[in-house]
Design a protein around this motif. Structure first.
Motif, mmCIF file in Angstrom:
data_model
loop_
_atom_site.group_PDB
_atom_site.id
_atom_site.type_symbol
_atom_site.label_atom_id
_atom_site.label_comp_id
_atom_site.label_asym_id
_atom_site.label_seq_id
_atom_site.Cartn_x
_atom_site.Cartn_y
_atom_site.Cartn_z
ATOM 1 N N THR A 33 43.413 79.181 -3.760
ATOM 2 C CA THR A 33 44.855 78.964 -3.641
ATOM 3 C C THR A 33 45.243 77.548 -4.059
ATOM 4 O O THR A 33 46.310 77.341 -4.647
ATOM 5 C CB THR A 33 45.336 79.224 -2.204
ATOM 6 N N SER A 37 47.766 76.848 -6.977
ATOM 7 C CA SER A 37 48.924 76.002 -6.719
ATOM 8 C C SER A 37 48.979 74.838 -7.705
ATOM 9 O O SER A 37 50.055 74.469 -8.191
ATOM 10 C CB SER A 37 48.860 75.477 -5.283
ATOM 11 N N THR A 40 50.283 76.269 -11.050
ATOM 12 C CA THR A 40 51.729 76.488 -11.101
ATOM 13 C C THR A 40 52.484 75.163 -11.096
ATOM 14 O O THR A 40 53.535 75.042 -11.726
ATOM 15 C CB THR A 40 52.196 77.360 -9.927
ATOM 16 N N ALA A 41 51.935 74.164 -10.395
ATOM 17 C CA ALA A 41 52.551 72.835 -10.431
ATOM 18 C C ALA A 41 52.472 72.255 -11.837
ATOM 19 O O ALA A 41 53.430 71.647 -12.331
ATOM 20 C CB ALA A 41 51.861 71.907 -9.435
ATOM 21 N N TYR A 61 59.861 79.606 1.195
ATOM 22 C CA TYR A 61 58.663 79.303 1.984
ATOM 23 C C TYR A 61 58.572 80.188 3.222
ATOM 24 O O TYR A 61 57.541 80.848 3.451
ATOM 25 C CB TYR A 61 58.673 77.827 2.396
ATOM 26 N N THR A 85 51.514 80.184 -2.125
ATOM 27 C CA THR A 85 50.931 78.939 -2.628
ATOM 28 C C THR A 85 51.373 78.658 -4.067
ATOM 29 O O THR A 85 51.536 77.496 -4.457
ATOM 30 C CB THR A 85 49.398 78.977 -2.535
ATOM 31 N N GLY A 86 51.569 79.722 -4.852
ATOM 32 C CA GLY A 86 52.088 79.526 -6.200
ATOM 33 C C GLY A 86 53.512 79.005 -6.179
ATOM 34 O O GLY A 86 53.877 78.110 -6.961
ATOM 35 N N MET A 88 54.892 77.234 -3.763
ATOM 36 C CA MET A 88 54.862 75.837 -3.308
ATOM 37 C C MET A 88 54.383 74.910 -4.421
ATOM 38 O O MET A 88 54.840 73.769 -4.543
ATOM 39 C CB MET A 88 53.966 75.712 -2.071
ATOM 40 N N GLY A 89 53.459 75.398 -5.244
ATOM 41 C CA GLY A 89 53.030 74.615 -6.395
ATOM 42 C C GLY A 89 54.176 74.399 -7.373
ATOM 43 O O GLY A 89 54.358 73.289 -7.901
ATOM 44 N N TYR A 90 54.966 75.445 -7.594
ATOM 45 C CA TYR A 90 56.134 75.330 -8.481
ATOM 46 C C TYR A 90 57.115 74.281 -7.962
ATOM 47 O O TYR A 90 57.644 73.465 -8.733
ATOM 48 C CB TYR A 90 56.812 76.687 -8.618
ATOM 49 N N TYR A 204 46.242 75.371 4.034
ATOM 50 C CA TYR A 204 46.957 75.042 2.797
ATOM 51 C C TYR A 204 48.238 74.265 3.106
ATOM 52 O O TYR A 204 48.526 73.247 2.468
ATOM 53 C CB TYR A 204 47.290 76.307 2.009
ATOM 54 N N PHE A 208 49.150 70.548 1.918
ATOM 55 C CA PHE A 208 50.372 70.326 1.134
ATOM 56 C C PHE A 208 51.239 69.252 1.786
ATOM 57 O O PHE A 208 51.719 68.327 1.113
ATOM 58 C CB PHE A 208 51.143 71.642 1.016
#
Length: 225
Positions: A33, A37, A40-41, A61, A85-86, A88-90, A204, A208
């Motif tokens: 994850t 993440s 995607t970030a 979220y 998690t993707g 949140m990465g974005y 995670y 984060f």
């Protein structure tokens, strides 16, 4: 009537195996994850996507977190873990772009925050795993602290000019997330958490929050501007 020693040992071994499996599965899924993440970030940074805003971020979220918890005992739980998690990465991508763009040493600040997060997580996880101390006593205190810090953070977001409060919230989150690493790792090894999907999400979110809080503090005290 006495129980044969072999039976006692087999029961003990059976009790230990699930905990070890939860721990192994948690770290394996957490690694995946975090990589997803980060991907995607990175995509968000390359495409220069705008930040969705605090309202969309919170709705996304908590909505994805609810779905993850709802399906934590099924295969769908894995799907929602990666969706969460993707997402949140974005949301992190635009933040990282802002640091890289607006600070002369922005890339260095990001790397320092990443290194600090990794060092804190690995160090505290290793401490909890090697000492096997029970940190469940921290649960209530950490829960109350996170709630206070979260509400204070919302005030800092919606009320402009409260830089001091924003920095205090970031410092609080660094301390609270350090405690959460000890608490959550302890819960896994002592059987307080038996679902590796939920354990992964908890760790995670902790990582984060630790990273973003360290990044904000470094942006104020460690920038060259």
């Amino acid at each position: 009537m006495s129980i044969p020693r072999e039976q006692v040992l087999s029961r003990g071994a059976y009790a230990v195996v699930p905990r070890h499996k939860v721990l192994t599965n948690t770290y394996a899924l957490l690694s995946l994850t975090l990589l997803f993440s980060a991907f995607t970030a990175g995509v968000s940074m390359v495409l220069a996507l705008p930040h969705p805003g605090i309202i969309v971020t919170l709705v996304g979220y908590f909505g994805l977190l609810w779905l993850t918890n709802k399906y934590a005992n099924s295969a769908l739980g894995l799907l929602w873990v990666f969706a969460l998690t993707g997402f949140m990465g974005y949301t992190l991508g635009p933040v990282l772009n802002a640091y890289v763009t607006h600070f002369a040493n922005g890339t260095q600040l990001v790397m320092m925050a990443m290194g600090g997060t990794g060092a804190v997580f690995l160090g505290l996880s290793a401490y909890a795993l090697t000492t096997r101390r029970d940190f469940s006593v921290l649960g209530g205190l950490l829960g109350a602290g996170v709630l206070v810090a979260f509400l204070a953070g919302l005030v800092a977001v919606f009320v402009p000019g409260l830089m001091g409060l924003s920095l205090a919230v970031s410092a609080m989150f660094v301390v609270l997330m350090a405690g959460m690493i000890l608490f959550q790792t302890s819960a896994i090894i002592h059987g307080g958490e038996t679902n590796y999907i939920l354990a992964t999400v908890s760790l995670y979110v902790t990582i984060f929050n630790l990273f973003t809080s360290l990044l904000q503090l470094l942006g104020v005290f460690g920038s060259d501007d």
